[in-house]
Design an enzyme around this catalytic site. Structure first.
Site, PDB file in Angstrom:
ATOM      1  N   LYS A  63     112.031 -43.246 -92.142  1.00 44.28           N
ATOM      2  CA  LYS A  63     111.831 -43.871 -90.831  1.00 44.28           C
ATOM      3  C   LYS A  63     113.113 -43.787 -90.011  1.00 44.28           C
ATOM      4  CE  LYS A  63     108.292 -47.040 -92.523  1.00 44.28           C
ATOM      5  NZ  LYS A  63     107.990 -48.359 -93.126  1.00 44.28           N
ATOM      6  N   GLN A 114     110.325 -54.207 -93.968  1.00 46.93           N
ATOM      7  CA  GLN A 114     109.673 -53.386 -94.992  1.00 46.93           C
ATOM      8  C   GLN A 114     109.116 -54.264 -96.114  1.00 46.93           C
ATOM      9  OE1 GLN A 114     109.226 -50.058 -94.730  1.00 46.93           O
ATOM     10  NE2 GLN A 114     108.138 -49.960 -96.679  1.00 46.93           N
ATOM     11  N   ASP A 118     104.697 -53.071 -86.435  1.00 47.43           N
ATOM     12  CA  ASP A 118     103.771 -52.945 -87.564  1.00 47.43           C
ATOM     13  C   ASP A 118     102.356 -53.412 -87.191  1.00 47.43           C
ATOM     14  OD1 ASP A 118     104.498 -51.883 -90.061  1.00 47.43           O
ATOM     15  OD2 ASP A 118     105.830 -53.578 -90.481  1.00 47.43           O
TER      16      ASP A 118
END
Ligand code: GUN
Length: 304
Positions: free
Chosen positions: A59, A103, A126
């Site tokens: 990422k 995460q 997200d």
């Protein structure tokens, strides 16, 4: 003469993901010209989960490549809950930060929901915040989780390929079975399929006769997190199969390998189109995360 069965179309997301990344890079350059700064993505990684470390590195690299600003905040596995919460709250309050991603999974002892709730909905790249979940459920998607978005893009790709092959397949009206009811994949992918006018069933560990249900699916999306749990003969001939699973299993001789949640070879022998096990949805997820970050930045600055 009996015609040989047509081999399944393999839905490799890499090429299309690269195209989306190029588009995002061009949009980032326009953003910089207009606003005098790059959109920024901040990723919080707590602990040493090896898979998470790889995802976060990918990422970070992808964000840099398209010209985004940002940082990875690495914290030890024994970080105190309050310290992690304070870090996320700090990012939330920083006006120069557009996107925040925490995460998962978080280390043991951390109250995950409390941490996720500290990410404000406008920076929630997200798409996990209740506001973004509610917007999606009410048919007004704002920031949508990346993996489900990737599944839908691959499904569109499958429909286009099958159309070119002259194979009858339509997303609209399809019976879609989603195996897995997680907030990250199962539930949002079901919402997106419903928006595309599929008839959607969400299956899970308590579902009765899962093989029989899967055999009714024109579209089968599997995100259950169990290596090769869905067997080849659960796949309806001519179905489109999207396998979200990435599982590391023993390959003998002390080696390991990655497999999906679907038994690939026998499933591919029956499906009209299928993701190539691990690696189908993954590249998409990162490309769409970048797109979400850009969208978050544009929405934040546009709202002023
Ligand atoms: N871990 C595995 N998948 C995801 C995801 O989509 N988002 C976050 N934040 N963590 C994950």
């Amino acid at each position: 003469m009996v015609e040989a069965p047509r081999p399944a179309r393999v839905l490799d997301g890499k090429e299309i993901a690269a195209k989306v990344r190029r588009e995002v890079a061009a949009d980032v350059a326009r953003f910089v010209e207009k606003h005098g700064r790059a959109p920024s993505l901040h990723v919080v990684l707590a602990g040493e989960d090896p898979a998470s470390a790889v995802y976060v590195r990918n990422k970070e690299r992808a964000a840099k490549e398209v010209g985004m600003a940002g940082e990875v905040h690495r914290l030890p596995a024994d970080v105190a809950h309050d310290e992690l919460l304070a870090r996320v709250r700090g990012l939330a309050a920083d006006d120069g930060i557009d996107g925040i991603l925490v995460q998962l999974p978080l280390p043991k002892g951390i109250r995950e929901q409390e941490i996720l709730d500290a990410v404000p909905f406008e920076k929630d790249v997200d798409g996990f915040h209740p506001m973004n979940v509610g917007m999606l459920a009410s048919g007004r998607p704002a920031l949508v989780p990346c993996t489900p978005l990737g599944c839908l893009r691959l499904l569109d790709e499958a429909a286009a390929l099958l159309k070119a092959d002259g194979v009858p397949f339509s997303i609209e009206g399809a019976n879609a079975v989603v195996v897995g009811r997680s907030n990250i994949v199962g539930k949002p992918v079901a919402q997106l399929l419903l928006q595309r006018s599929c008839t959607v069933t969400i299956a899970h560990s308590k579902t009765r006769d899962l093989p029989g249900l899967c055999r009714t699916a024109d579209v089968l999306v599997v995100a259950i997190g169990r290596a090769e749990m869905v067997k080849g003969d659960w796949v309806k001939p001519g179905a489109v199969v999207i396998d979200v699973g990435i599982n590391r299993v023993d390959a003998g001789d002390g080696k390991t390998k990655l497999v999906g949640d679907v038994e690939y070879a026998p499933a591919a022998a029956r499906a009209a189109a299928i993701t190539p096990g691990p690696g189908g949805v993954g590249p998409w997820t990162i490309a769409l995360l970048l797109q979400n970050t850009l969208r978050a930045a544009e929405r934040r600055l546009g709202a002023r």
